[in-house]
Design an enzyme around this catalytic site. Structure first.
Site, PDB file in Angstrom:
ATOM      1  N   HIS A 147       0.843  -1.201   0.000  1.00  0.00           N
ATOM      2  CA  HIS A 147       0.000   0.000   0.000  1.00  0.00           C
ATOM      3  C   HIS A 147       0.885   1.261   0.000  1.00  0.00           C
ATOM      4  O   HIS A 147       0.673   2.184  -0.787  1.00  0.00           O
ATOM      5  CB  HIS A 147      -0.919  -0.035   1.224  1.00  0.00           C
ATOM      6  CG  HIS A 147      -1.748   1.191   1.412  1.00  0.00           C
ATOM      7  ND1 HIS A 147      -3.087   1.244   1.051  1.00  0.00           N
ATOM      8  CD2 HIS A 147      -1.452   2.412   1.914  1.00  0.00           C
ATOM      9  CE1 HIS A 147      -3.557   2.450   1.329  1.00  0.00           C
ATOM     10  NE2 HIS A 147      -2.588   3.177   1.861  1.00  0.00           N
ATOM     11  N   GLU A 148       1.888   1.265   0.866  1.00  0.00           N
ATOM     12  CA  GLU A 148       2.781   2.429   0.967  1.00  0.00           C
ATOM     13  C   GLU A 148       3.573   2.637  -0.324  1.00  0.00           C
ATOM     14  O   GLU A 148       3.715   3.766  -0.795  1.00  0.00           O
ATOM     15  CB  GLU A 148       3.757   2.255   2.141  1.00  0.00           C
ATOM     16  CG  GLU A 148       3.099   2.219   3.513  1.00  0.00           C
ATOM     17  CD  GLU A 148       2.193   3.406   3.761  1.00  0.00           C
ATOM     18  OE1 GLU A 148       2.576   4.531   3.412  1.00  0.00           O
ATOM     19  OE2 GLU A 148       1.090   3.205   4.295  1.00  0.00           O
ATOM     20  N   HIS A 151       1.532   4.308  -3.019  1.00  0.00           N
ATOM     21  CA  HIS A 151       1.438   5.775  -2.917  1.00  0.00           C
ATOM     22  C   HIS A 151       2.616   6.410  -3.648  1.00  0.00           C
ATOM     23  O   HIS A 151       2.484   7.456  -4.277  1.00  0.00           O
ATOM     24  CB  HIS A 151       1.485   6.217  -1.450  1.00  0.00           C
ATOM     25  CG  HIS A 151       0.153   6.178  -0.745  1.00  0.00           C
ATOM     26  ND1 HIS A 151      -0.973   6.821  -1.222  1.00  0.00           N
ATOM     27  CD2 HIS A 151      -0.230   5.591   0.417  1.00  0.00           C
ATOM     28  CE1 HIS A 151      -1.981   6.627  -0.381  1.00  0.00           C
ATOM     29  NE2 HIS A 151      -1.561   5.865   0.619  1.00  0.00           N
ATOM     30  N   GLU A 210      -6.196   6.887  -1.230  1.00  0.00           N
ATOM     31  CA  GLU A 210      -6.284   5.664  -0.432  1.00  0.00           C
ATOM     32  C   GLU A 210      -6.803   4.498  -1.277  1.00  0.00           C
ATOM     33  O   GLU A 210      -6.267   3.400  -1.228  1.00  0.00           O
ATOM     34  CB  GLU A 210      -7.177   5.879   0.795  1.00  0.00           C
ATOM     35  CG  GLU A 210      -6.492   6.651   1.909  1.00  0.00           C
ATOM     36  CD  GLU A 210      -5.101   6.129   2.206  1.00  0.00           C
ATOM     37  OE1 GLU A 210      -4.984   4.967   2.620  1.00  0.00           O
ATOM     38  OE2 GLU A 210      -4.123   6.857   1.995  1.00  0.00           O
TER      39      GLU A 210
HETATM   40 ZN   LIG Z   1      -2.561   5.190   2.270  1.00  0.00          ZN
END
Ligand SMILES: [Zn+2]
Length: 281
Positions: A147-148, A151, A210
């Site tokens: 997830h990171e 980004h 997100e």
């Molecule tokens: Zn996030």
């Protein structure tokens, strides 16, 4: 002369209007210029965005922040947890494929009770030991790290910076426009606009980011050979932890909106396909 007399009040009026409108007009012109001179980027999630930083600037600033964070924290440089974090980062970095082209991935584990992890623009990852018990398994750790990293590959930080710059320009224009009002009135207008910008421009933007990071991160972990179902379990553990009155640091920068788990479930069939492909035969 009579014409002049009748026009005069209107003239005064329009001057007053001009004082209000000109600074805002100039600000919008600057935003217009900022918009068209900014780098346009179609992110790996397929959305087109304007960016506030070039890839080189991202790398440079990302690296500076990385050094700063490591200076302020105790790094864990050996042991099973260190090996685990390095292994997950390595497998995920490979799984980012073209999305991570040009990235100089690196990961550090720091000793801290904070339930946190992030990836800086350009690919430098920091994992806090405090998140390991919540990650629970290697696949759980891959869920949050994927997830990171998403980004970063989607260049969300740079996009956010662009929006902040544009918002700041408009706010400065308004500030000039209301410069002759009394202080209380000025504060009221700027406060309302600031809140408007926060909720109308910057917040929904966070929600987009997100969802994109969830989508991409799930694919990265699956392609790296980690069971994507673990992502759902991980975010559920995070939410439980938040519900028990100890909100993890990670959630303050990654607002949950209550729709995350639902989204992930929808994305699961595609991620499971990728996972099957990635499994050794
Ligand atoms: Zn996030």
């Amino acid at each position: 002369m009579t014409v002049g007399l009748t026009i005069n009040p209107i003239h005064m009026n329009s001057r007053g209007v001009l004082i209000r409108v000109v600074p805002i007009g100039i600000a919008l012109l600057v935003v217009f210029f900022q918009f068209f001179s900014a780098e346009k980027f179609t992110n790996p999630a397929g959305r087109s965005a304007r960016l506030g930083l070039s890839t080189e600037e991202e790398k440079k600033l990302g690296f500076q922040s990385y050094v700063e964070v490591l200076k302020q924290n105790e790094e864990v440089k050996s042991g099973p947890e260190y090996e685990l974090v390095r292994r997950v980062a390595g497998r995920l970095a490979q799984a980012t494929g073209d999305d991570g082209k040009g990235f100089e991935w690196a990961v550090s584990l720091v000793r801290s009770p904070q339930v946190n992890a992030f990836c800086l623009p350009g690919g430098k990852i920091v994992v806090y030991t405090g998140i390991l018990p919540v990650a629970k398994t290697e696949a759980g750790l891959a869920a949050v790290m994927g997830h990171e990293m998403a980004h970063a590959t989607a260049r969300h930080g740079s996009e956010r910076l662009f929006k902040q710059k544009a918002t700041q320009t408009v706010m400065t224009g308004v500030q000039f426009s209301v410069g002759d009002m009394d202080y209380g009135q000025q504060q009221a207008i700027m406060g309302a606009l600031g809140a408007g910008a926060q909720y109308g421009v910057l917040m929904p933007f966070g929600r987009d980011h997100e969802t994109e990071a969830d989508t991409l991160g799930l694919l990265y972990m699956a392609r790296a050979g980690y069971d994507p179902r673990e992502a759902i379990a991980f975010w559920q553990r995070m939410e439980e932890k938040a519900g028990r009155g100890a909100p993890p640091e990670l959630l303050s920068t990654h607002p949950s909106h209550g729709t995350r788990v639902g989204n992930l479930k929808q994305l699961l069939p595609k991620a499971l396909e990728e996972y099957q492909k990635a499994l050794p035969r």
